[in-house]
Design a protein around this motif. Structure first.
Motif, PDB file in Angstrom:
ATOM      1  N   PHE A  51     -20.595  -4.999  -8.095  1.00 11.83           N
ATOM      2  CA  PHE A  51     -19.762  -6.107  -7.615  1.00 11.83           C
ATOM      3  C   PHE A  51     -18.450  -6.176  -8.378  1.00 11.83           C
ATOM      4  O   PHE A  51     -17.378  -6.339  -7.791  1.00 11.83           O
ATOM      5  N   VAL A  52     -18.519  -6.038  -9.710  1.00 13.31           N
ATOM      6  CA  VAL A  52     -17.303  -6.085 -10.528  1.00 13.31           C
ATOM      7  C   VAL A  52     -16.373  -4.934 -10.172  1.00 13.31           C
ATOM      8  O   VAL A  52     -15.144  -5.107 -10.062  1.00 13.31           O
ATOM      9  N   ALA A  53     -16.926  -3.720  -9.962  1.00 11.61           N
ATOM     10  CA  ALA A  53     -16.101  -2.576  -9.588  1.00 11.61           C
ATOM     11  C   ALA A  53     -15.433  -2.807  -8.232  1.00 11.61           C
ATOM     12  O   ALA A  53     -14.256  -2.473  -8.035  1.00 11.61           O
ATOM     13  N   GLY A  54     -16.180  -3.401  -7.290  1.00 11.89           N
ATOM     14  CA  GLY A  54     -15.600  -3.686  -5.980  1.00 11.89           C
ATOM     15  C   GLY A  54     -14.490  -4.713  -6.055  1.00 11.89           C
ATOM     16  O   GLY A  54     -13.460  -4.578  -5.384  1.00 11.89           O
ATOM     17  N   VAL A  55     -14.691  -5.758  -6.857  1.00  9.81           N
ATOM     18  CA  VAL A  55     -13.643  -6.775  -7.025  1.00  9.81           C
ATOM     19  C   VAL A  55     -12.388  -6.144  -7.633  1.00  9.81           C
ATOM     20  O   VAL A  55     -11.256  -6.411  -7.189  1.00  9.81           O
ATOM     21  N   ALA A  56     -12.562  -5.278  -8.624  1.00  4.22           N
ATOM     22  CA  ALA A  56     -11.413  -4.613  -9.238  1.00  4.22           C
ATOM     23  C   ALA A  56     -10.682  -3.736  -8.222  1.00  4.22           C
ATOM     24  O   ALA A  56      -9.445  -3.708  -8.188  1.00  4.22           O
ATOM     25  N   TYR A  57     -11.446  -3.040  -7.387  1.00  2.00           N
ATOM     26  CA  TYR A  57     -10.809  -2.200  -6.364  1.00  2.00           C
ATOM     27  C   TYR A  57     -10.051  -3.059  -5.353  1.00  2.00           C
ATOM     28  O   TYR A  57      -8.942  -2.713  -4.941  1.00  2.00           O
ATOM     29  N   GLY A  58     -10.631  -4.184  -4.937  1.00  2.00           N
ATOM     30  CA  GLY A  58      -9.958  -5.050  -3.979  1.00  2.00           C
ATOM     31  C   GLY A  58      -8.658  -5.607  -4.524  1.00  2.00           C
ATOM     32  O   GLY A  58      -7.651  -5.670  -3.816  1.00  2.00           O
ATOM     33  N   ILE A  59      -8.667  -6.023  -5.789  1.00  2.00           N
ATOM     34  CA  ILE A  59      -7.434  -6.536  -6.401  1.00  2.00           C
ATOM     35  C   ILE A  59      -6.402  -5.416  -6.528  1.00  2.00           C
ATOM     36  O   ILE A  59      -5.204  -5.616  -6.282  1.00  2.00           O
ATOM     37  N   GLY A  60      -6.871  -4.210  -6.893  1.00  2.53           N
ATOM     38  CA  GLY A  60      -5.953  -3.079  -6.946  1.00  2.53           C
ATOM     39  C   GLY A  60      -5.371  -2.753  -5.593  1.00  2.53           C
ATOM     40  O   GLY A  60      -4.188  -2.396  -5.470  1.00  2.53           O
ATOM     41  N   TYR A  61      -6.185  -2.880  -4.528  1.00  7.85           N
ATOM     42  CA  TYR A  61      -5.689  -2.625  -3.174  1.00  7.85           C
ATOM     43  C   TYR A  61      -4.578  -3.609  -2.808  1.00  7.85           C
ATOM     44  O   TYR A  61      -3.599  -3.252  -2.164  1.00  7.85           O
ATOM     45  N   TYR A  62      -4.752  -4.868  -3.230  1.00  8.45           N
ATOM     46  CA  TYR A  62      -3.732  -5.869  -2.956  1.00  8.45           C
ATOM     47  C   TYR A  62      -2.404  -5.482  -3.626  1.00  8.45           C
ATOM     48  O   TYR A  62      -1.336  -5.534  -3.004  1.00  8.45           O
ATOM     49  N   TYR A  63      -2.445  -5.099  -4.891  1.00 10.19           N
ATOM     50  CA  TYR A  63      -1.214  -4.759  -5.604  1.00 10.19           C
ATOM     51  C   TYR A  63      -0.594  -3.450  -5.109  1.00 10.19           C
ATOM     52  O   TYR A  63       0.604  -3.240  -5.284  1.00 10.19           O
ATOM     53  N   ARG A  64      -1.396  -2.597  -4.505  1.00  7.15           N
ATOM     54  CA  ARG A  64      -0.865  -1.328  -4.016  1.00  7.15           C
ATOM     55  C   ARG A  64      -0.462  -1.388  -2.551  1.00  7.15           C
ATOM     56  O   ARG A  64       0.031  -0.404  -1.999  1.00  7.15           O
ATOM     57  N   PHE A  65      -0.670  -2.515  -1.884  1.00 12.32           N
ATOM     58  CA  PHE A  65      -0.290  -2.674  -0.474  1.00 12.32           C
ATOM     59  C   PHE A  65       1.094  -3.314  -0.404  1.00 12.32           C
ATOM     60  O   PHE A  65       1.302  -4.408  -0.909  1.00 12.32           O
ATOM     61  N   GLU A  66       2.034  -2.615   0.250  1.00 11.06           N
ATOM     62  CA  GLU A  66       3.401  -3.105   0.384  1.00 11.06           C
ATOM     63  C   GLU A  66       3.885  -2.863   1.802  1.00 11.06           C
ATOM     64  O   GLU A  66       3.442  -1.923   2.480  1.00 11.06           O
ATOM     65  N   TYR A  67       4.788  -3.697   2.234  1.00 10.41           N
ATOM     66  CA  TYR A  67       5.402  -3.538   3.555  1.00 10.41           C
ATOM     67  C   TYR A  67       6.859  -3.971   3.469  1.00 10.41           C
ATOM     68  O   TYR A  67       7.261  -4.720   2.575  1.00 10.41           O
ATOM     69  N   GLY A  68       7.642  -3.501   4.416  1.00 11.63           N
ATOM     70  CA  GLY A  68       9.050  -3.865   4.444  1.00 11.63           C
ATOM     71  C   GLY A  68       9.699  -3.531   5.766  1.00 11.63           C
ATOM     72  O   GLY A  68       9.258  -2.621   6.488  1.00 11.63           O
ATOM     73  N   ILE A  69      10.738  -4.288   6.086  1.00 13.44           N
ATOM     74  CA  ILE A  69      11.517  -4.064   7.299  1.00 13.44           C
ATOM     75  C   ILE A  69      12.770  -3.282   6.936  1.00 13.44           C
ATOM     76  O   ILE A  69      13.488  -3.647   5.996  1.00 13.44           O
ATOM     77  N   THR A  70      13.037  -2.208   7.664  1.00 14.09           N
ATOM     78  CA  THR A  70      14.256  -1.431   7.489  1.00 14.09           C
ATOM     79  C   THR A  70      15.005  -1.409   8.812  1.00 14.09           C
ATOM     80  O   THR A  70      14.451  -1.821   9.848  1.00 14.09           O
ATOM     81  N   PRO A  71      16.234  -0.950   8.853  1.00 14.24           N
ATOM     82  CA  PRO A  71      16.974  -0.941  10.118  1.00 14.24           C
ATOM     83  C   PRO A  71      16.312  -0.115  11.215  1.00 14.24           C
ATOM     84  O   PRO A  71      16.475  -0.418  12.395  1.00 14.24           O
ATOM     85  N   ASP A  72      15.561   0.925  10.859  1.00 14.51           N
ATOM     86  CA  ASP A  72      15.017   1.837  11.869  1.00 14.51           C
ATOM     87  C   ASP A  72      13.498   1.806  11.959  1.00 14.51           C
ATOM     88  O   ASP A  72      12.954   2.180  12.997  1.00 14.51           O
ATOM     89  N   THR A  73      12.807   1.415  10.924  1.00 14.56           N
ATOM     90  CA  THR A  73      11.350   1.486  10.911  1.00 14.56           C
ATOM     91  C   THR A  73      10.756   0.282  10.210  1.00 14.56           C
ATOM     92  O   THR A  73      11.422  -0.420   9.450  1.00 14.56           O
ATOM     93  N   PHE A  74       9.476   0.070  10.482  1.00 14.88           N
ATOM     94  CA  PHE A  74       8.675  -0.879   9.713  1.00 14.88           C
ATOM     95  C   PHE A  74       7.770  -0.051   8.815  1.00 14.88           C
ATOM     96  O   PHE A  74       6.955   0.748   9.293  1.00 14.88           O
ATOM     97  N   ASP A  75       7.912  -0.218   7.510  1.00 13.83           N
ATOM     98  CA  ASP A  75       7.234   0.638   6.546  1.00 13.83           C
ATOM     99  C   ASP A  75       6.031  -0.081   5.949  1.00 13.83           C
ATOM    100  O   ASP A  75       6.097  -1.267   5.611  1.00 13.83           O
ATOM    101  N   VAL A  76       4.930   0.674   5.819  1.00  6.33           N
ATOM    102  CA  VAL A  76       3.712   0.159   5.200  1.00  6.33           C
ATOM    103  C   VAL A  76       3.202   1.216   4.233  1.00  6.33           C
ATOM    104  O   VAL A  76       3.086   2.396   4.594  1.00  6.33           O
ATOM    105  N   ALA A  77       2.910   0.821   3.006  1.00 10.05           N
ATOM    106  CA  ALA A  77       2.338   1.708   1.993  1.00 10.05           C
ATOM    107  C   ALA A  77       1.059   1.072   1.473  1.00 10.05           C
ATOM    108  O   ALA A  77       1.039  -0.114   1.138  1.00 10.05           O
ATOM    109  N   SER A  78      -0.024   1.852   1.412  1.00  7.60           N
ATOM    110  CA  SER A  78      -1.310   1.312   0.986  1.00  7.60           C
ATOM    111  C   SER A  78      -2.116   2.408   0.311  1.00  7.60           C
ATOM    112  O   SER A  78      -1.758   3.590   0.356  1.00  7.60           O
ATOM    113  N   GLY A  79      -3.232   2.010  -0.295  1.00  5.02           N
ATOM    114  CA  GLY A  79      -4.125   2.967  -0.930  1.00  5.02           C
ATOM    115  C   GLY A  79      -4.106   2.858  -2.431  1.00  5.02           C
ATOM    116  O   GLY A  79      -3.036   2.799  -3.049  1.00  5.02           O
TER     117      GLY A  79
END
Length: 560
Positions: A51-79
């Motif tokens: 459970f603790v390992a899963g919680v740590a992974y979930g929090i890490g997933y949150y900090y590693r998930f990013e998105y942004g709007i650009t003039p030509d594309t919608f960018d998403v980075a995760s993992g």
């Protein structure tokens, strides 16, 4: 780049925590049968570690998930361990949907989903962003998608010598761009005040032009009376699946409940104690209760799904909102519409109502296909006017199949009735069932069934549209613009060849063919089928040439 709402860290942590909780427990169970020192007594230690390992992974997933709007594309980075970066061009985006569950509505959160053209699933999902952020992203992506399509149409319609030069990366270059200095570029790009940014020196790619959200024009509201009528006159297969699922989960409880309900009307005292008549009563009462429960679940599901349904127009898209417990907000791109279908079951036709669905190329939120309800239920005349205004189709004058088709349906349904009688005869040979021959009463339903199937078939070959009508229990009248037709094929079974009949299958780019069959003109004369095929092919080419010349969407966006 932006991050999701902080509450998503808690959600992801709990989600992965409960998933990873079972991993060490399964390992302990498996290794315990192979290695002697490993014992099931390790469970109290292994489970919290997982459970603790899963919680740590979930929090890490949150900090590693990013998105942004650009003039030509919608960018998403995760993992977390395997990094994945996606750049979704606006020209490929079809739907931008916002969904809010009960929990999300309480905390002012939402889930934003992006579907691309031709895709069978969601391309990108932003879980747990604020409601205002979801609405902002939805409006900005929709506007940028419209702008990208406008630029593409202008480039395609302009002469080759007048088009702007394109460099090897695909970007449009002009003389002013080549001679512009960095200082001029910096001063010419104004940041979008609606896009949050913590870096004042962010690149021009991360900046967006300022715009005002498009004005939405209301086209249709589902009134309370119409919502109730739609709920009580339609059926959702999901309700039957839910009842079956609950029955298999709690079989013993359901059986005891059904036995208790059937006892006052002659059912058995308990399972294993009773006569054949008692069990017959139990079966009949159980069937009636199952139908009633399934129907009421269907009514509740439909009511909750289409509560406060609204349809509007924003630029070149239809936009809708609906839902009681879960609130949905999405769009129907006009240029992706492949066909329009008017639906009505016998009860709805009896009270003079019908619904309107649009088929799109690619993903559809209502049924994992390319279909979306534009008007769940309204007066038939109103729906027909909507359809005519939407497609510019003239009032169709349907042609019916030849009477030979009705004779074919008589033979077909007679064979089905004979099979039913044969089944009852076989049951009578191995059970105490008497009077099996009473099953022959099904032959009385053969003539009306064949007639009803025949009279609800028809087709109309118009100047710009092909209209196909079929179905009795769920009558569907589909309007297909010629330029949306992919293929027109003639199919003939062995029986059709003997009778000189054929069926004409009209295929479009819509992906919803699993739940609804491909539009088909059934059992017409072979020469008529070939004539419709030739006419459709010829008018398809004419429509494509006319659209290429006029660069028109082909579908009006004005329901009113």
């Amino acid at each position: 780049m932006n991050r999701l709402h902080p509450l998503s860290a808690i959600a992801y942590g709990l989600q992965y925590g409960f998933i990873w909780l079972w991993i060490p427990m399964v390992l302990v169970l498996v290794l315990g049968g192979i290695i002697d020192p490993v014992s099931p007594a390790w469970f109290p230690v292994a489970a919290p570690l997982g459970f603790v390992a899963g919680v740590a992974y979930g929090i890490g997933y949150y900090y590693r998930f990013e998105y942004g709007i650009t003039p030509d594309t919608f960018d998403v980075a995760s993992g977390v361990f395997a990094r994945r970066s996606r750049e979704i061009p606006y020209g490929r985006i079809q739907n931008v949907d916002v969904r809010q569950g009960v929990f999300q509505r309480l905390f002012g959160l939402a889930t934003l989903s992006i579907e691309t053209a031709g895709g069978g699933a969601t391309e990108a999902t932003l879980n747990f962003v604020s409601e205002s952020e979801a609405n902002r992203l939805q409006e900005q992506i929709r506007r940028r998608t419209a702008d990208a399509k406008d630029r593409r149409r202008k480039r395609e319609s302009s002469p080759a010598e007048e088009r702007e030069p394109v460099d090897e990366t695909g970007e449009i270059t002009t003389e002013s761009d080549e001679t512009a200095t960095p200082t001029d570029t910096e001063h010419s790009a104004d940041p979008d005040p609606t896009v949050p940014s913590s870096d004042p020196t962010e690149s021009r790619r991360d900046r967006a032009p300022t715009y005002e959200p498009p004005r939405r024009r209301k086209l249709f509201d589902l009134e309370s009376r119409e919502l109730l009528l739609y709920s009580f006159t339609s059926f959702r297969p999901a309700a039957a699946a839910a009842v079956l699922g609950l029955f298999f989960i709690a079989t013993d409880t359901f059986i005891e409940l059904l036995v208790t309900i059937a006892q006052p009307v002659g059912g058995p005292e308990s399972i294993g104690e009773g006569t054949t008549t008692n069990y017959g009563v139990l079966t009949l009462v159980s069937m009636i209760n199952g139908i009633v429960i399934t129907y009421m679940l269907s009514v509740a599901y439909t009511f909750a799904t289409y509560y406060d349904f609204r349809l509007g127009r924003a630029d070149e898209d239809f936009v809708y909102e609906r839902g009681l417990l879960q609130r949905y907000s999405g769009s129907i791109p006009v240029e992706k519409v492949q066909s329009v279908t008017v639906t009505a079951n016998p009860l709805q036709r009896l009270i003079g109502y019908a619904g309107l669905w649009v088929e799109t190329a690619g993903y559809g939120p209502d049924s994992n296909g390319g279909s979306q309800s534009a008007v769940p239920l309204a007066k038939q005349g109103r729906v027909h006017r909507f359809t005519e205004n939407l497609t510019d189709v003239e009032t169709p004058k349907f042609r019916s199949p030849p009477t030979m088709a009705r004779r074919r349906y008589l033979v077909r349904y007679s064979m089905i009735a004979a099979v039913i009688v044969a089944i009852f005869f076989g049951i009578a040979q191995v059970t105490a069932l008497d009077r099996w021959y009473l099953a022959a009463i099904v032959f009385a339903a053969v003539p009306p069934a064949a007639h009803l199937k025949y009279v609800h078939l028809g087709y109309y070959v118009g100047e710009d549209h092909l209209v196909i009508r079929r179905g009795f229990w769920s009558r569907r009248t589909t309007v297909i613009p010629y330029y949306r037709i992919q293929t027109v094929s003639t199919r003939r079974s062995i029986f059709q060849r003997r009778l000189g009949l054929a069926s004409l299958v009209v295929d479009t780019a819509s992906s919803r063919t699993f739940f609804w069959a491909t539009p088909t003109i059934y059992d017409v004369d072979l020469e008529d089928a070939r004539g419709v095929q030739r006419a459709s092919r010829k008018r398809l080419q004419s429509a494509l040439r006319e659209r290429a010349r006029d660069d028109d969407l082909g579908l009006s966006v004005d329901f009113t």
